[in-house]
Design an enzyme around this catalytic site. Structure first.
Site, PDB file in Angstrom:
ATOM      1  CB  SER A   1      -0.968   0.012   1.188  1.00 45.10           C
ATOM      2  OG  SER A   1      -2.099  -0.784   0.893  1.00 45.10           O
TER       3      SER A   1
ATOM      4  CE  LYS B   1      -1.620   3.985   2.608  1.00 49.75           C
ATOM      5  NZ  LYS B   1      -1.624   3.028   3.738  1.00 49.75           N
ATOM      6  CB  THR B   2       1.292   1.517   6.958  1.00 50.96           C
ATOM      7  OG1 THR B   2      -0.117   1.625   6.677  1.00 50.96           O
ATOM      8  CG2 THR B   2       1.625   2.267   8.231  1.00 50.96           C
ATOM      9  N   GLY B   3       2.361  -0.038   4.597  1.00 53.87           N
ATOM     10  CA  GLY B   3       2.092  -1.031   3.571  1.00 53.87           C
ATOM     11  C   GLY B   3       2.328  -2.424   4.116  1.00 53.87           C
TER      12      GLY B   3
END
Length: 255
Positions: free
Chosen positions: A61, A199-201
């Site tokens: 993501s 942002k995380t992923g």
């Protein structure tokens, strides 16, 4: 090189080595395998732990950062508050089971939202954008709705920071208004002394936390990739990054 210059260089090397040891201790304490890169805006200060320049991973993501710009540039959505109508399909993550906006889709990492737009963008356009953005290895895969999750797209911690620099400086071949919209929805923390855009992923064993922060008018970029072996590891994507920023005295320890 004179004696004084050699002495200064030696001191710098010793300091950087000591700081990297502090970061390494954080990861070992949590029994996490990973790599992190933290850089100043001018590029003169770089802190890294376990970074291999040739090692690339599925972006998951974190690809929503460039993907948001692509969706906006293609005119598939007008702004961060426009409604993305829920398809009515129940999914395991409850926040996804309702209408979304671009802002909520980004913040909740709403996979179905971005898959909806991916079908409209198409593989050819994605390949073009990956080239002009110089994002990762520029590859997609057989499924245009999943290439950032389990397709051929790969990116490194260095790649992540390189792209974040372009976002912050607004040096990308898209409308400036779209970059400003992205920045607005990327803003994840606001404190008295600093702000964080991030942002995380997560996909399989690849876990990410990437972004930049501004403190005392200074910009710092960060990209943390960790190996996810169990769901309880997910929290360390962000927490290890923030702890590293504290031990490096980039942000105040009390936060």
């Amino acid at each position: 090189m004179n004696v004084l210059a050699l002495f200064i260089l030696s001191l710098v090397s010793i300091t950087l080595y000591a700081e990297e040891n502090k970061i390494e201790a954080l990861y070992k304490l949590k029994n996490i395998n990973g790599s992190i890169l933290i850089e100043s805006d001018d590029g003169k200060v770089k802190h890294n732990y376990n970074v291999n320049d040739n090692e690339r991973f599925i972006p998951a993501s974190t690809f929503k950062i460039p993907n948001t710009l692509i969706i906006l540039e293609e005119g598939l959505i007008q702004d961060q508050s426009e409604t993305i109508q829920w398809d009515g399909q129940e999914r395991e993550y409850a926040p996804w089971n309702k209408d979304q906006t671009l802002k909520s889709a980004f913040q909740y990492s709403c996979v179905w939202c971005y898959q909806h737009f991916a079908k409209q963008v198409g593989d050819q356009k994605y390949r073009q954008y990956l080239q002009i953005f110089d994002y990762g290895n520029h590859l997609t895969g057989s499924d245009v709705t999943r290439f950032w999750l389990d397709g051929e797209l790969r990116t490194s911690v260095n790649d992540q920071i390189s792209f974040l620099r372009k976002v912050y400086a607004e040096r990308l071949p898209v409308k400036k208004a779209h970059i400003k919209t992205l920045k607005s929805i990327m803003l994840s923390e606001e404190h008295n002394s600093y702000k964080v855009w991030s942002k995380t992923g997560w996909s399989g064993k690849d876990g990410w936390f990437v972004g930049y922060l501004v403190i005392n008018k200074q910009v710092w970029y960060f990209a943390n990739h960790i190996e996810i072996n169990q769901n309880s590891d997910l929290k360390f994507r962000k927490s290890l990054t923030m702890e590293a920023l504290k031990v490096l005295d980039i942000i105040p320890p009390k936060h």
